[in-house]
Write a protein that holds these residues in place. Sequence first.
Motif, PDB file in Angstrom:
ATOM      1  N   ARG A   1      45.635   5.656  37.174  1.00  0.00           N
ATOM      2  CA  ARG A   1      44.753   5.552  38.332  1.00  0.00           C
ATOM      3  C   ARG A   1      43.578   4.648  37.976  1.00  0.00           C
ATOM      4  O   ARG A   1      43.247   4.474  36.811  1.00  0.00           O
ATOM      5  CB  ARG A   1      44.236   6.925  38.747  1.00  0.00           C
ATOM      6  CG  ARG A   1      45.367   7.820  39.211  1.00  0.00           C
ATOM      7  CD  ARG A   1      44.857   9.003  39.914  1.00  0.00           C
ATOM      8  NE  ARG A   1      45.986   9.812  40.369  1.00  0.00           N
ATOM      9  CZ  ARG A   1      45.848  10.878  41.092  1.00  0.00           C
ATOM     10  NH1 ARG A   1      44.653  11.291  41.450  1.00  0.00           N
ATOM     11  NH2 ARG A   1      46.908  11.562  41.473  1.00  0.00           N
ATOM     12  N   THR A   2      42.945   4.100  39.004  1.00  0.00           N
ATOM     13  CA  THR A   2      41.796   3.229  38.788  1.00  0.00           C
ATOM     14  C   THR A   2      40.566   4.087  38.522  1.00  0.00           C
ATOM     15  O   THR A   2      40.264   4.996  39.295  1.00  0.00           O
ATOM     16  CB  THR A   2      41.565   2.327  40.006  1.00  0.00           C
ATOM     17  OG1 THR A   2      42.755   1.572  40.255  1.00  0.00           O
ATOM     18  CG2 THR A   2      40.409   1.368  39.757  1.00  0.00           C
ATOM     19  N   VAL A   3      39.898   3.797  37.405  1.00  0.00           N
ATOM     20  CA  VAL A   3      38.711   4.556  37.013  1.00  0.00           C
ATOM     21  C   VAL A   3      37.554   3.608  36.739  1.00  0.00           C
ATOM     22  O   VAL A   3      37.747   2.430  36.461  1.00  0.00           O
ATOM     23  CB  VAL A   3      38.970   5.425  35.749  1.00  0.00           C
ATOM     24  CG1 VAL A   3      40.028   6.473  36.006  1.00  0.00           C
ATOM     25  CG2 VAL A   3      39.341   4.569  34.554  1.00  0.00           C
ATOM     26  N   ALA A   4      36.351   4.168  36.841  1.00  0.00           N
ATOM     27  CA  ALA A   4      35.146   3.461  36.430  1.00  0.00           C
ATOM     28  C   ALA A   4      34.628   4.167  35.189  1.00  0.00           C
ATOM     29  O   ALA A   4      34.566   5.393  35.141  1.00  0.00           O
ATOM     30  CB  ALA A   4      34.094   3.484  37.528  1.00  0.00           C
ATOM     31  N   VAL A   5      34.277   3.391  34.180  1.00  0.00           N
ATOM     32  CA  VAL A   5      33.722   3.931  32.942  1.00  0.00           C
ATOM     33  C   VAL A   5      32.325   3.344  32.784  1.00  0.00           C
ATOM     34  O   VAL A   5      32.153   2.123  32.815  1.00  0.00           O
ATOM     35  CB  VAL A   5      34.592   3.551  31.721  1.00  0.00           C
ATOM     36  CG1 VAL A   5      33.973   4.058  30.433  1.00  0.00           C
ATOM     37  CG2 VAL A   5      36.013   4.056  31.889  1.00  0.00           C
ATOM     38  N   ILE A   6      31.341   4.212  32.651  1.00  0.00           N
ATOM     39  CA  ILE A   6      29.992   3.758  32.331  1.00  0.00           C
ATOM     40  C   ILE A   6      29.786   4.051  30.855  1.00  0.00           C
ATOM     41  O   ILE A   6      29.994   5.176  30.401  1.00  0.00           O
ATOM     42  CB  ILE A   6      28.935   4.457  33.195  1.00  0.00           C
ATOM     43  CG1 ILE A   6      29.190   4.102  34.665  1.00  0.00           C
ATOM     44  CG2 ILE A   6      27.531   4.039  32.766  1.00  0.00           C
ATOM     45  CD1 ILE A   6      28.272   4.755  35.640  1.00  0.00           C
TER      46      ILE A   6
ATOM     47  N   ARG B   1      27.032  -0.500  30.503  1.00  0.00           N
ATOM     48  CA  ARG B   1      28.037  -1.345  31.141  1.00  0.00           C
ATOM     49  C   ARG B   1      28.910  -0.509  32.075  1.00  0.00           C
ATOM     50  O   ARG B   1      29.116   0.678  31.855  1.00  0.00           O
ATOM     51  CB  ARG B   1      28.914  -2.012  30.084  1.00  0.00           C
ATOM     52  CG  ARG B   1      28.121  -2.933  29.181  1.00  0.00           C
ATOM     53  CD  ARG B   1      28.918  -3.404  27.987  1.00  0.00           C
ATOM     54  NE  ARG B   1      30.042  -4.203  28.425  1.00  0.00           N
ATOM     55  CZ  ARG B   1      31.117  -4.437  27.667  1.00  0.00           C
ATOM     56  NH1 ARG B   1      31.215  -3.930  26.458  1.00  0.00           N
ATOM     57  NH2 ARG B   1      32.093  -5.183  28.122  1.00  0.00           N
ATOM     58  N   MET B   2      29.416  -1.141  33.141  1.00  0.00           N
ATOM     59  CA  MET B   2      30.361  -0.477  34.041  1.00  0.00           C
ATOM     60  C   MET B   2      31.667  -1.245  33.988  1.00  0.00           C
ATOM     61  O   MET B   2      31.726  -2.424  34.343  1.00  0.00           O
ATOM     62  CB  MET B   2      29.850  -0.445  35.472  1.00  0.00           C
ATOM     63  CG  MET B   2      30.819   0.233  36.422  1.00  0.00           C
ATOM     64  SD  MET B   2      30.158   0.297  38.091  1.00  0.00           S
ATOM     65  CE  MET B   2      31.444   1.197  38.921  1.00  0.00           C
ATOM     66  N   ILE B   3      32.716  -0.561  33.528  1.00  0.00           N
ATOM     67  CA  ILE B   3      34.024  -1.185  33.387  1.00  0.00           C
ATOM     68  C   ILE B   3      34.990  -0.453  34.304  1.00  0.00           C
ATOM     69  O   ILE B   3      35.070   0.775  34.286  1.00  0.00           O
ATOM     70  CB  ILE B   3      34.498  -1.127  31.919  1.00  0.00           C
ATOM     71  CG1 ILE B   3      33.486  -1.853  31.030  1.00  0.00           C
ATOM     72  CG2 ILE B   3      35.889  -1.724  31.781  1.00  0.00           C
ATOM     73  CD1 ILE B   3      33.697  -1.668  29.551  1.00  0.00           C
ATOM     74  N   VAL B   4      35.716  -1.213  35.124  1.00  0.00           N
ATOM     75  CA  VAL B   4      36.677  -0.660  36.072  1.00  0.00           C
ATOM     76  C   VAL B   4      38.059  -1.139  35.674  1.00  0.00           C
ATOM     77  O   VAL B   4      38.258  -2.325  35.393  1.00  0.00           O
ATOM     78  CB  VAL B   4      36.347  -1.107  37.514  1.00  0.00           C
ATOM     79  CG1 VAL B   4      37.393  -0.602  38.487  1.00  0.00           C
ATOM     80  CG2 VAL B   4      34.962  -0.639  37.919  1.00  0.00           C
ATOM     81  N   GLY B   5      39.022  -0.218  35.628  1.00  0.00           N
ATOM     82  CA  GLY B   5      40.390  -0.591  35.284  1.00  0.00           C
ATOM     83  C   GLY B   5      41.333   0.579  35.469  1.00  0.00           C
ATOM     84  O   GLY B   5      40.920   1.681  35.844  1.00  0.00           O
ATOM     85  N   THR B   6      42.606   0.348  35.188  1.00  0.00           N
ATOM     86  CA  THR B   6      43.629   1.380  35.289  1.00  0.00           C
ATOM     87  C   THR B   6      43.733   2.093  33.948  1.00  0.00           C
ATOM     88  O   THR B   6      44.011   1.451  32.929  1.00  0.00           O
ATOM     89  CB  THR B   6      44.989   0.762  35.658  1.00  0.00           C
ATOM     90  OG1 THR B   6      44.838   0.025  36.874  1.00  0.00           O
ATOM     91  CG2 THR B   6      46.046   1.834  35.831  1.00  0.00           C
TER      92      THR B   6
ATOM     93  N   ASN C   1      31.350   5.607  22.862  1.00  0.00           N
ATOM     94  CA  ASN C   1      30.583   4.734  23.744  1.00  0.00           C
ATOM     95  C   ASN C   1      30.745   5.110  25.218  1.00  0.00           C
ATOM     96  O   ASN C   1      30.173   4.482  26.092  1.00  0.00           O
ATOM     97  CB  ASN C   1      30.997   3.270  23.517  1.00  0.00           C
ATOM     98  CG  ASN C   1      29.995   2.284  24.068  1.00  0.00           C
ATOM     99  OD1 ASN C   1      28.815   2.580  24.186  1.00  0.00           O
ATOM    100  ND2 ASN C   1      30.470   1.106  24.429  1.00  0.00           N
ATOM    101  N   VAL C   2      31.544   6.143  25.514  1.00  0.00           N
ATOM    102  CA  VAL C   2      31.790   6.567  26.891  1.00  0.00           C
ATOM    103  C   VAL C   2      30.713   7.553  27.320  1.00  0.00           C
ATOM    104  O   VAL C   2      30.499   8.576  26.677  1.00  0.00           O
ATOM    105  CB  VAL C   2      33.187   7.212  27.030  1.00  0.00           C
ATOM    106  CG1 VAL C   2      33.381   7.789  28.425  1.00  0.00           C
ATOM    107  CG2 VAL C   2      34.275   6.207  26.703  1.00  0.00           C
ATOM    108  N   ALA C   3      30.021   7.241  28.421  1.00  0.00           N
ATOM    109  CA  ALA C   3      29.020   8.155  28.978  1.00  0.00           C
ATOM    110  C   ALA C   3      29.589   8.908  30.174  1.00  0.00           C
ATOM    111  O   ALA C   3      29.421  10.119  30.286  1.00  0.00           O
ATOM    112  CB  ALA C   3      27.763   7.399  29.381  1.00  0.00           C
ATOM    113  N   VAL C   4      30.287   8.193  31.093  1.00  0.00           N
ATOM    114  CA  VAL C   4      30.824   8.796  32.316  1.00  0.00           C
ATOM    115  C   VAL C   4      32.167   8.146  32.641  1.00  0.00           C
ATOM    116  O   VAL C   4      32.323   6.931  32.495  1.00  0.00           O
ATOM    117  CB  VAL C   4      29.865   8.574  33.514  1.00  0.00           C
ATOM    118  CG1 VAL C   4      30.439   9.156  34.790  1.00  0.00           C
ATOM    119  CG2 VAL C   4      28.494   9.144  33.243  1.00  0.00           C
ATOM    120  N   ILE C   5      33.111   8.960  33.108  1.00  0.00           N
ATOM    121  CA  ILE C   5      34.389   8.454  33.610  1.00  0.00           C
ATOM    122  C   ILE C   5      34.602   9.065  34.988  1.00  0.00           C
ATOM    123  O   ILE C   5      34.401  10.268  35.174  1.00  0.00           O
ATOM    124  CB  ILE C   5      35.580   8.868  32.721  1.00  0.00           C
ATOM    125  CG1 ILE C   5      35.368   8.451  31.285  1.00  0.00           C
ATOM    126  CG2 ILE C   5      36.881   8.288  33.270  1.00  0.00           C
ATOM    127  CD1 ILE C   5      36.392   9.048  30.335  1.00  0.00           C
ATOM    128  N   GLY C   6      35.011   8.245  35.945  1.00  0.00           N
ATOM    129  CA  GLY C   6      35.289   8.769  37.279  1.00  0.00           C
ATOM    130  C   GLY C   6      36.363   7.954  37.962  1.00  0.00           C
ATOM    131  O   GLY C   6      36.511   6.757  37.718  1.00  0.00           O
TER     132      GLY C   6
END
Length: 96
Positions: free
Chosen positions: A11-16, A21-26, A66-71
């Motif tokens: 699924r497509t997620v956003a990782v802060i 940084r905000m990285i969006v990917g599958t 390095n991961v703060a938030v995943i959604g």
Amino acid sequence: MTSALENYINRTVAVITSDGRMIVGTLKGFDQTINLILDESHERVFSSSQGVEQVVLGLYIVRGDNVAVIGEIDEETDSSLDLGNIRAEPLNSVVH
């Protein structure tokens, strides 16, 4: 947290990240230390004077420490956003 990530596979997620940084990917995979494998990813670079710039990253690994938030991203809502007209201050780094 790792068991909750199972639902986000393919699924497509956003990782802060902790550096803002905000990285969006599958999400393609992860391990017990929350190292993430993202495919078809891009970084969204925010600016208060310009629109959101999207920097293509492709297949990308984010270290778990390095991961703060995943959604999860709602792809329908995300595709309707006009990122060129969004202005926002870049995120600050996480302070411990």
